[in-house]
Enzyme design. Structure first.
Site, mmCIF file in Angstrom:
data_model
loop_
_atom_site.group_PDB
_atom_site.id
_atom_site.type_symbol
_atom_site.label_atom_id
_atom_site.label_comp_id
_atom_site.label_asym_id
_atom_site.label_seq_id
_atom_site.Cartn_x
_atom_site.Cartn_y
_atom_site.Cartn_z
ATOM 1 N N HIS A 98 7.380 -27.019 -0.836
ATOM 2 C CA HIS A 98 6.740 -28.140 -1.525
ATOM 3 C C HIS A 98 5.593 -27.669 -2.425
ATOM 4 O O HIS A 98 4.826 -28.490 -2.921
ATOM 5 C CB HIS A 98 6.245 -29.159 -0.493
ATOM 6 N N LYS B 261 -14.400 0.433 -3.755
ATOM 7 C CA LYS B 261 -15.492 0.863 -2.884
ATOM 8 C C LYS B 261 -16.564 1.592 -3.678
ATOM 9 O O LYS B 261 -17.770 1.371 -3.473
ATOM 10 C CB LYS B 261 -14.952 1.770 -1.770
ATOM 11 N N GLU C 125 0.820 -1.209 0.000
ATOM 12 C CA GLU C 125 0.000 0.000 0.000
ATOM 13 C C GLU C 125 0.854 1.259 0.000
ATOM 14 O O GLU C 125 0.414 2.315 -0.465
ATOM 15 C CB GLU C 125 -0.925 -0.016 1.225
#
Length: 446
Positions: free
Chosen positions: A309, A423, A288
């Site tokens: 793995h 948003k 961010e």
């Protein structure tokens, strides 16, 4: 007392020490800008000297609030998203027993909400809390962030139904703005104990504010030691410390030198499951802060040896655009020896009598050598032991290095304009009042 330390020896085969030192003027300019507040984002620098500004009285106030919740509650729900919960969760999980959820505890169990919009998650949480004495720490500056506000609405209702309004007001704590916002209005109206999120501290830098310190104290950990560790790192990473001795400055310079050489992805590696959420916090902090203006190192993380793995093949032989930063814990808090087995069907008797941690350390060393040989630069951050003091050091080290690195990169590390895009679309699709035009435009695209 030892400190966390930085080793970049396994980087210099990919970028030279001269290339790293070439960033010294930019790093020192970034440090100066942070101290003097001369670059964009200067209104969000309250974290910079936060460790040295925290008083004993403030610590005691937080401890008192934590004690109230610990005395009355079986469970405490921490409601928040992003920086409003990741820091606290990172510290709590780094210090907790791996199987804490299965063990009897002297204090409340800490669970988290408000960081997703999953109906299954919230339904299962409310079912779990039914009949339990629970409290809530609601962390939201505005009180209107959808994920957290939705969770808090459900939790407030259930808490009041199970406790009664009067008692619920004693076990709900608000961490919010000093004077404005829905969460502040609710806290004042209901009489909740409240703490302030400083205006000049952004969420991802807020671990050492009540946002992180109160939940950590409720979990039973020593927040004074945490702050003292951060304070030591504030001193050790100050502009007065020469570049070569300043681990935050060197880390910032090294990762920028690697970025300039074409290494676009930084993978944070740990060999301790307890550090999984430290990586999640780190990813938000750097992603961010740096990911803007079409720039930025992409922050990823893996838990080794588990992910060797699954992701190990890609790291070993995939596109050579990555470097690793390894969190290495020098000493464990446990002691467990590998037993001998008479039949030795698994072929592990060569390990008999060794500590399990020695096996883990050799996996770490062997992986480092293999990845470096495979073309992956390797930075190593050594943590003496997982305790509050050293976790406090690690938090501040990553924060100050992030501020320096972002300015060296040429971005404002303290805003996040891109976060708002989803948003607006979500509100329009949900027909939130005031989003009528956006709703029409979006629906026309579907």
């Amino acid at each position: 007392m030892k400190n966390i330390s930085l080793n970049i020896d396994k980087v210099t085969g990919f970028v030279t020490k001269e290339q790293i030192v070439a960033f010294k003027p930019q790093v020192e300019a970034a440090q100066k800008a942070l101290e003097e507040g001369t670059l964009p984002g200067n209104d969000f620098l309250g974290w910079l000297h936060l460790p040295s500004s925290i008083t004993k009285e403030f610590i005691n106030e937080l401890k008192s609030a934590a004690d109230t919740l610990r005395q009355h509650c079986e469970v405490v729900v921490v409601a928040g998203i992003g920086g409003s919960y990741l820091g606290a969760r990172a510290v709590i999980e780094a210090l907790s027993n791996n199987f804490a959820a299965l063990l009897e505890s002297n204090g409340p169990r800490i669970v988290f909400a408000g960081h997703n919009i999953s109906e299954d998650y919230l339904s299962e949480l409310t079912a779990y809390l039914k009949g339990k004495k629970f409290g809530v720490i609601n962390i939201s500056k505005s009180g209107t962030t959808t994920e957290t506000a939705l969770a808090f609405r459900l939790l407030k209702k259930q808490c009041e139904e199970q406790w009664g309004k009067e008692m619920a007001s004693k076990v709900i704590v608000a961490i919010t703005d000093a004077v404005k916002g829905a969460a502040r209005v609710t806290a004042d109206k209901e009489g909740y104990k409240s703490f302030i999120i400083p205006d000049n501290v952004g969420g991802r830098f807020s671990v050492l504010t009540p946002v992180g310190l109160l939940p950590i104290a409720v979990a039973g950990y020593d927040i004074e030691a945490l702050v003292n560790g951060a304070l030591q790192m504030e001193k050790d990473c100050s502009p007065a410390v020469p570049f070569e001795e300043n681990i935050a400055a060197v880390y910032a310079a090294t990762r920028n030198a690697l970025y300039a050489s074409g290494k676009k992805i930084e993978i944070l590696v740990n060999y301790q499951p307890k550090l999984h959420f430290t990586s999640e916090w780190w990813k938000q902090l750097y992603g961010e802060s740096e990911g803007k203006d079409q720039k930025g190192i992409f922050p990823a993380s893996v838990d080794f040896s588990t992910d060797l793995h699954s992701m190990g093949q890609w790291i070993q032989e995939g596109e050579r655009t990555i470097f690793e930063t390894v969190l290495s814990v020098e000493t464990t808090n446990s002691s467990l020896l590998v037993p001998s087995d008479e039949e030795n069907l698994d072929g592990l008797n060569f390990l008999a009598g060794k500590h399990v941690d020695e096996v883990n350390k050799m996996a770490e060393l062997g992986t480092q050598l293999a990845h470096v040989d495979g073309g992956v630069p390797n930075i190593r951050i050594s943590i003496p032991v997982l305790n509050e003091y050293y976790i406090g050091q690690l938090i501040y080290f990553f924060e100050i290095a992030c501020g320096i690195s972002g300015y060296v990169l040429g971005v404002n590390p303290f805003n996040q304009p891109g976060v708002e895009a989803y948003k607006k679309n979500m509100f329009a699709l949900l027909d939130k009042p005031g989003y009528e035009e956006e709703s029409k435009a979006i629906r026309a695209r579907l």
